[in-house]
Each structure stands twice: as structure tokens, then as C-alpha cells.
Motif scaffolding. Structure first.
Motif, PDB file in Angstrom:
ATOM      1  N   VAL A  69      -2.388   3.814   5.401  1.00  0.00           N
ATOM      2  CA  VAL A  69      -2.265   2.384   4.884  1.00  0.00           C
ATOM      3  C   VAL A  69      -2.781   1.318   5.795  1.00  0.00           C
ATOM      4  O   VAL A  69      -2.408   0.152   4.945  1.00  0.00           O
ATOM      5  CB  VAL A  69      -0.801   2.393   4.281  1.00  0.00           C
ATOM      6  CG1 VAL A  69      -0.225   3.361   3.451  1.00  0.00           C
ATOM      7  CG2 VAL A  69       0.216   2.311   5.663  1.00  0.00           C
ATOM      8  N   THR A 108       3.717   9.810   4.326  1.00  0.00           N
ATOM      9  CA  THR A 108       2.710   9.208   4.318  1.00  0.00           C
ATOM     10  C   THR A 108       2.382   8.311   5.714  1.00  0.00           C
ATOM     11  O   THR A 108       3.390   8.276   6.570  1.00  0.00           O
ATOM     12  CB  THR A 108       2.663   7.656   3.386  1.00  0.00           C
ATOM     13  OG1 THR A 108       3.011   8.245   2.170  1.00  0.00           O
ATOM     14  CG2 THR A 108       1.773   6.872   3.650  1.00  0.00           C
ATOM     15  N   ARG A 137       0.821  -1.124  -0.066  1.00  0.00           N
ATOM     16  CA  ARG A 137      -0.051   0.007  -0.010  1.00  0.00           C
ATOM     17  C   ARG A 137       0.837   1.433   0.042  1.00  0.00           C
ATOM     18  O   ARG A 137       0.220   2.354  -0.194  1.00  0.00           O
ATOM     19  CB  ARG A 137      -0.757   0.105   1.256  1.00  0.00           C
ATOM     20  CG  ARG A 137      -1.993  -1.150   1.351  1.00  0.00           C
ATOM     21  CD  ARG A 137      -2.848  -1.188   2.420  1.00  0.00           C
ATOM     22  NE  ARG A 137      -3.647  -2.210   2.346  1.00  0.00           N
ATOM     23  CZ  ARG A 137      -4.382  -2.724   3.422  1.00  0.00           C
ATOM     24  NH1 ARG A 137      -4.178  -1.818   4.565  1.00  0.00           N
ATOM     25  NH2 ARG A 137      -5.250  -3.731   3.153  1.00  0.00           N
ATOM     26  N   ARG A 155       4.449   5.933  -2.677  1.00  0.00           N
ATOM     27  CA  ARG A 155       4.446   6.774  -1.434  1.00  0.00           C
ATOM     28  C   ARG A 155       5.481   7.398  -0.808  1.00  0.00           C
ATOM     29  O   ARG A 155       6.559   6.426  -0.471  1.00  0.00           O
ATOM     30  CB  ARG A 155       3.412   6.339  -0.629  1.00  0.00           C
ATOM     31  CG  ARG A 155       1.952   6.359  -1.159  1.00  0.00           C
ATOM     32  CD  ARG A 155       1.068   5.497  -0.151  1.00  0.00           C
ATOM     33  NE  ARG A 155      -0.414   5.474  -0.550  1.00  0.00           N
ATOM     34  CZ  ARG A 155      -1.343   5.967   0.159  1.00  0.00           C
ATOM     35  NH1 ARG A 155      -1.310   6.663   1.147  1.00  0.00           N
ATOM     36  NH2 ARG A 155      -2.592   5.743  -0.527  1.00  0.00           N
ATOM     37  N   ALA A 181       4.831   0.001  -2.837  1.00  0.00           N
ATOM     38  CA  ALA A 181       4.568  -0.124  -4.376  1.00  0.00           C
ATOM     39  C   ALA A 181       3.753   0.889  -5.157  1.00  0.00           C
ATOM     40  O   ALA A 181       3.775   0.865  -6.617  1.00  0.00           O
ATOM     41  CB  ALA A 181       3.763  -1.415  -4.450  1.00  0.00           C
ATOM     42  N   GLU A 182       3.167   1.655  -4.396  1.00  0.00           N
ATOM     43  CA  GLU A 182       2.392   2.806  -4.833  1.00  0.00           C
ATOM     44  C   GLU A 182       3.303   4.137  -4.928  1.00  0.00           C
ATOM     45  O   GLU A 182       2.751   5.132  -5.370  1.00  0.00           O
ATOM     46  CB  GLU A 182       1.216   3.248  -3.839  1.00  0.00           C
ATOM     47  CG  GLU A 182       0.342   1.987  -3.815  1.00  0.00           C
ATOM     48  CD  GLU A 182      -0.418   1.725  -5.120  1.00  0.00           C
ATOM     49  OE1 GLU A 182      -0.708   2.943  -6.018  1.00  0.00           O
ATOM     50  OE2 GLU A 182      -0.877   0.689  -5.551  1.00  0.00           O
TER      51      GLU A 182
END
Length: 139
Positions: free
Chosen positions: A72, A67, A56, A62, A59-60
Motif C-alpha cells: 500500500v 496486508t 488503500r 484489506r 477502504a478496500e
């Protein structure tokens, strides 16, 4: 019959939802754990696992310093009671497709976490998962 209380981890680590995920990852490394319970004051807000951080956040693409864990985390918490059997816990994990359960007591609230690895070590210690779960961690 073995119960969840016999296999659960009692050293639950809590962090507030505004904690940056970089700090969460450092906490997991330092404590040698794969999950953190997210709490806002006395209320449980969710749980985040090392896999959540990867899928979350990383891979995104962020920013780990910007964040928060609240962005997440898994909000739907699946719980068991300390006196439930380890077989009941394993079936619940299967039915809900989760790898960890929060262990909650009526009097004390959250008292531990039980993972699929904890159960594998007790149910079938000779299995591949049981062996992996009981092995010393890679550092």
C-alpha cells in the motif's frame, strides 16, 4: 530565508516492506506520526501515510494483519535538500500534489521529512492550516 533544515522532522521512522499494516498503524499511534518510510535494507522502497492506510487498505477491505506496507505504500518518492528554501519545498508539494517530502543530503542520505503542516506553521502561522498544525494532537 528559512530552509527545509529549519522546519523538517529528523526523527524518521523506518519499517521493512513486509511489515503488516496493523503494526504500521500502531507504530504511527505510538510515535504520534502520520508517515513511515519503508526501507528494505539500506534502500528506500517508499513511504506510507495514515491516509494511504485508509484509502488503500481500510477502504478496500484489506486484512490489516495480512496486508503488508509494501502493498500500500507510495513508491514514487519526492525529495528536497536541507538547504532548499521552504518556499521551494511548498512549490514542489503543490506541483507534485504531495503533502510530505523526504529531505535528502548528498553525504548522509535521508535526514528528515517535511510536511505541508511544517511549512504552514512557518510560512503563515496565523492561517487555519498553520493553527491546526501547531495545535496539540488529539489522543
Amino acid at each position: 530565508m528559512q530552509t527545509v533544515k529549519d522546519v523538517m522532522t529528523t526523527g524518521v521512522v523506518y519499517l521493512p516492506s513486509e511489515t503488516p499494516i496493523a503494526e504500521v498503524a500502531r507504530t504511527m499511534r505510538e510515535q504520534d506520526i502520520g508517515d513511515v518510510v519503508v526501507a528494505d535494507g539500506p534502500s528506500l522502497a517508499g513511504m506510507v501515510t495514515d491516509r494511504d492506510l485508509v484509502v488503500r487498505a481500510v477502504a478496500e477491505g484489506r486484512d490489516p494483519e495480512a496486508t503488508t506496507v509494501g502493498e500500500v505504500m507510495t513508491r514514487e518518492l519526492v525529495t528536497v535538500r536541507p538547504e532548499d528554501t521552504i518556499q521551494q519545498a511548498a512549490l514542489l508539494m503543490r506541483d507534485r500534489a504531495v503533502r510530505r517530502l523526504l529531505v535528502c543530503d548528498d553525504d548522509q542520505g535521508l535526514v528528515g521529512v517535511v510536511s505541508i503542516g511544517d511549512l504552514a506553521e512557518r510560512i503563515d502561522p496565523e492561517s487555519v492550516l498553520g493553527g491546526i498544525s501547531s495545535a496539540d494532537p488529539n489522543n
